[in-house]
Design a protein around this motif. Structure first.
Motif, PDB file in Angstrom:
ATOM      1  N   MET A  88       1.040  -1.245  -0.073  1.00 43.71           N
ATOM      2  CA  MET A  88      -0.098  -0.090   0.164  1.00 43.71           C
ATOM      3  C   MET A  88       0.744   1.477  -0.038  1.00 43.71           C
ATOM      4  SD  MET A  88      -3.388   1.049   2.675  1.00 43.71           S
ATOM      5  CE  MET A  88      -4.073  -0.122   2.611  1.00 43.71           C
ATOM      6  N   LYS A  89       0.912   2.069  -0.652  1.00 44.22           N
ATOM      7  CA  LYS A  89       1.106   3.274  -0.641  1.00 44.22           C
ATOM      8  C   LYS A  89       1.081   4.337   0.366  1.00 44.22           C
ATOM      9  CE  LYS A  89       1.807   3.429  -5.536  1.00 44.22           C
ATOM     10  NZ  LYS A  89       2.215   4.037  -6.897  1.00 44.22           N
ATOM     11  N   ILE A  90       2.198   5.582   0.567  1.00 41.95           N
ATOM     12  CA  ILE A  90       0.828   5.821   1.646  1.00 41.95           C
ATOM     13  C   ILE A  90       0.527   7.261   1.788  1.00 41.95           C
ATOM     14  CG2 ILE A  90       2.926   7.764   2.820  1.00 41.95           C
ATOM     15  CD1 ILE A  90       5.512   7.081   2.695  1.00 41.95           C
ATOM     16  N   GLN A  91       0.484   7.458   0.275  1.00 45.29           N
ATOM     17  CA  GLN A  91      -1.201   7.767   0.083  1.00 45.29           C
ATOM     18  C   GLN A  91      -2.359   7.350  -0.047  1.00 45.29           C
ATOM     19  OE1 GLN A  91      -1.123  11.295  -1.734  1.00 45.29           O
ATOM     20  NE2 GLN A  91      -3.342  11.183  -0.552  1.00 45.29           N
ATOM     21  N   GLU A  92      -2.403   6.422   0.262  1.00 50.29           N
ATOM     22  CA  GLU A  92      -3.478   5.657   0.567  1.00 50.29           C
ATOM     23  C   GLU A  92      -3.346   5.772   1.720  1.00 50.29           C
ATOM     24  OE1 GLU A  92      -4.067   1.998  -2.529  1.00 50.29           O
ATOM     25  OE2 GLU A  92      -1.395   2.423  -2.235  1.00 50.29           O
TER      26      GLU A  92
ATOM     27  N   ASP B 214       6.455  14.933   1.648  1.00 52.33           N
ATOM     28  CA  ASP B 214       4.930  14.819   0.805  1.00 52.33           C
ATOM     29  C   ASP B 214       5.743  14.422  -0.584  1.00 52.33           C
ATOM     30  OD1 ASP B 214       4.148  15.998   2.785  1.00 52.33           O
ATOM     31  OD2 ASP B 214       3.494  18.167   1.642  1.00 52.33           O
ATOM     32  N   ASP B 215       7.675  14.441  -0.441  1.00 52.50           N
ATOM     33  CA  ASP B 215       7.929  13.380  -2.318  1.00 52.50           C
ATOM     34  C   ASP B 215       7.756  12.693  -1.984  1.00 52.50           C
ATOM     35  OD1 ASP B 215       9.667  13.950   0.189  1.00 52.50           O
ATOM     36  OD2 ASP B 215      11.206  14.240  -1.492  1.00 52.50           O
ATOM     37  N   GLN B 216       7.876  11.454  -1.142  1.00 49.19           N
ATOM     38  CA  GLN B 216       7.341  10.120  -0.815  1.00 49.19           C
ATOM     39  C   GLN B 216       6.242   9.172  -1.112  1.00 49.19           C
ATOM     40  OE1 GLN B 216      10.785   8.927   1.803  1.00 49.19           O
ATOM     41  NE2 GLN B 216      10.492  10.722   1.890  1.00 49.19           N
ATOM     42  N   MET B 217       5.272  10.139  -1.789  1.00 49.29           N
ATOM     43  CA  MET B 217       4.221   9.427  -1.213  1.00 49.29           C
ATOM     44  C   MET B 217       3.122   8.438  -1.651  1.00 49.29           C
ATOM     45  SD  MET B 217       2.566  11.829   1.353  1.00 49.29           S
ATOM     46  CE  MET B 217       0.887  11.470   0.220  1.00 49.29           C
TER      47      MET B 217
ATOM     48  N   GLY C  77      14.196   1.174   9.376  1.00 47.82           N
ATOM     49  CA  GLY C  77      14.555   1.116   7.865  1.00 47.82           C
ATOM     50  C   GLY C  77      12.939   1.462   8.663  1.00 47.82           C
ATOM     51  N   VAL C  78      11.783   2.212   9.231  1.00 51.66           N
ATOM     52  CA  VAL C  78      10.338   2.709   8.900  1.00 51.66           C
ATOM     53  C   VAL C  78      10.203   2.808   8.235  1.00 51.66           C
ATOM     54  CG1 VAL C  78       8.301   3.410  10.099  1.00 51.66           C
ATOM     55  CG2 VAL C  78       9.875   2.015  11.209  1.00 51.66           C
ATOM     56  N   GLY C  79       9.051   2.626   6.913  1.00 51.73           N
ATOM     57  CA  GLY C  79       8.724   3.878   6.111  1.00 51.73           C
ATOM     58  C   GLY C  79       7.722   5.064   5.919  1.00 51.73           C
ATOM     59  N   ALA C  80       7.174   4.707   7.079  1.00 52.42           N
ATOM     60  CA  ALA C  80       6.649   6.016   7.319  1.00 52.42           C
ATOM     61  C   ALA C  80       5.943   5.958   8.479  1.00 52.42           C
ATOM     62  CB  ALA C  80       5.409   6.260   7.045  1.00 52.42           C
ATOM     63  N   ILE C  81       5.824   7.342   9.186  1.00 58.42           N
ATOM     64  CA  ILE C  81       5.268   7.644  10.854  1.00 58.42           C
ATOM     65  C   ILE C  81       4.275   8.560  11.150  1.00 58.42           C
ATOM     66  CG2 ILE C  81       5.797   8.163  13.672  1.00 58.42           C
ATOM     67  CD1 ILE C  81       8.963   8.100  12.521  1.00 58.42           C
TER      68      ILE C  81
ATOM     69  N   SER D  23      15.467  15.446   8.264  1.00 52.74           N
ATOM     70  CA  SER D  23      16.694  15.167   7.896  1.00 52.74           C
ATOM     71  C   SER D  23      17.059  13.447   8.127  1.00 52.74           C
ATOM     72  CB  SER D  23      17.345  15.774   9.998  1.00 52.74           C
ATOM     73  OG  SER D  23      17.259  14.847  10.188  1.00 52.74           O
ATOM     74  N   PHE D  24      15.751  12.738   8.980  1.00 52.51           N
ATOM     75  CA  PHE D  24      16.029  11.391   8.060  1.00 52.51           C
ATOM     76  C   PHE D  24      14.946  10.872   7.445  1.00 52.51           C
ATOM     77  CE2 PHE D  24      17.393  10.369  13.094  1.00 52.51           C
ATOM     78  CZ  PHE D  24      18.747  11.388  12.745  1.00 52.51           C
ATOM     79  N   GLU D  25      14.703  11.571   6.690  1.00 49.69           N
ATOM     80  CA  GLU D  25      13.880  11.828   5.101  1.00 49.69           C
ATOM     81  C   GLU D  25      12.758  10.914   5.009  1.00 49.69           C
ATOM     82  OE1 GLU D  25      16.291  10.444   2.004  1.00 49.69           O
ATOM     83  OE2 GLU D  25      17.185  12.408   1.515  1.00 49.69           O
ATOM     84  N   ILE D  26      11.595  10.391   7.069  1.00 53.80           N
ATOM     85  CA  ILE D  26      11.045   9.535   7.017  1.00 53.80           C
ATOM     86  C   ILE D  26      10.013   9.942   7.090  1.00 53.80           C
ATOM     87  CG2 ILE D  26      10.605   8.231   9.526  1.00 53.80           C
ATOM     88  CD1 ILE D  26      13.293   8.163  10.476  1.00 53.80           C
ATOM     89  N   PRO D  27       8.631   9.417   5.974  1.00 53.10           N
ATOM     90  CA  PRO D  27       7.325  10.525   5.716  1.00 53.10           C
ATOM     91  C   PRO D  27       6.842  10.734   7.854  1.00 53.10           C
ATOM     92  CG  PRO D  27       8.152   9.280   4.040  1.00 53.10           C
ATOM     93  CD  PRO D  27       8.682   9.110   4.628  1.00 53.10           C
ATOM     94  N   LEU D  28       5.929  11.473   7.232  1.00 54.96           N
ATOM     95  CA  LEU D  28       5.813  11.920   8.891  1.00 54.96           C
ATOM     96  C   LEU D  28       4.032  12.372   9.057  1.00 54.96           C
ATOM     97  CD1 LEU D  28       5.855  11.635  11.857  1.00 54.96           C
ATOM     98  CD2 LEU D  28       6.800  14.061  12.253  1.00 54.96           C
TER      99      LEU D  28
END
Length: 117
Positions: free
Chosen positions: A1-5, A18-21, A64-68, A86-91
């Motif tokens: 499932m994508k972060i956008q979903e 937002d650039d990793q949706m 290595g979590v993909g999103a929080i 800074s760690f490029e973790i979508p939040l």
């Protein structure tokens, strides 16, 4: 499932990433104790939590979590958001409780980290 979903399902508000949706989340887990995250999380999973300390971001980076996803509509401190950037973790933040947020994701196909996926 994508972060956008995930954002759509949880009616979430992105704080960064937002650039990793289009990034794919492979599973999900929920914890407020970061020791539990270290023991069970998988690379590319979504971490749902109500904790907004830097320990969450550091743990997410190690695993290595993909999103929080921060639950209960909490507004994390600026330092927390900046560290995630800074760690490029979508939040993202959702107004749903931890229980409801997990249930909504499960009903839409995200499986847990207990081997049932």
């Amino acid at each position: 499932m994508k972060i956008q979903e995930i954002q759509d399902i949880l009616k979430g508000r992105m704080l960064c990433g937002d650039d990793q949706m289009d990034a794919v989340i492979v599973a999900g887990g929920a914890a407020d104790l970061m020791d539990d995250v270290l023991a069970a999380a998988a690379k590319g999973c979504a971490l749902l939590t109500g904790v907004t300390t830097d320990h969450v971001i550091r743990t997410a980076k190690i695993v290595g979590v993909g999103a929080i996803v921060i639950v209960r509509g909490k507004n994390p401190p600026t330092e927390f958001v900046e560290m995630a950037k800074s760690f490029e973790i979508p939040l993202m933040v959702t107004d749903y409780s931890l229980f409801v947020a997990c249930g909504r994701l499960y009903m839409n196909g995200i499986r847990g980290l207990d081997g049932s996926w």
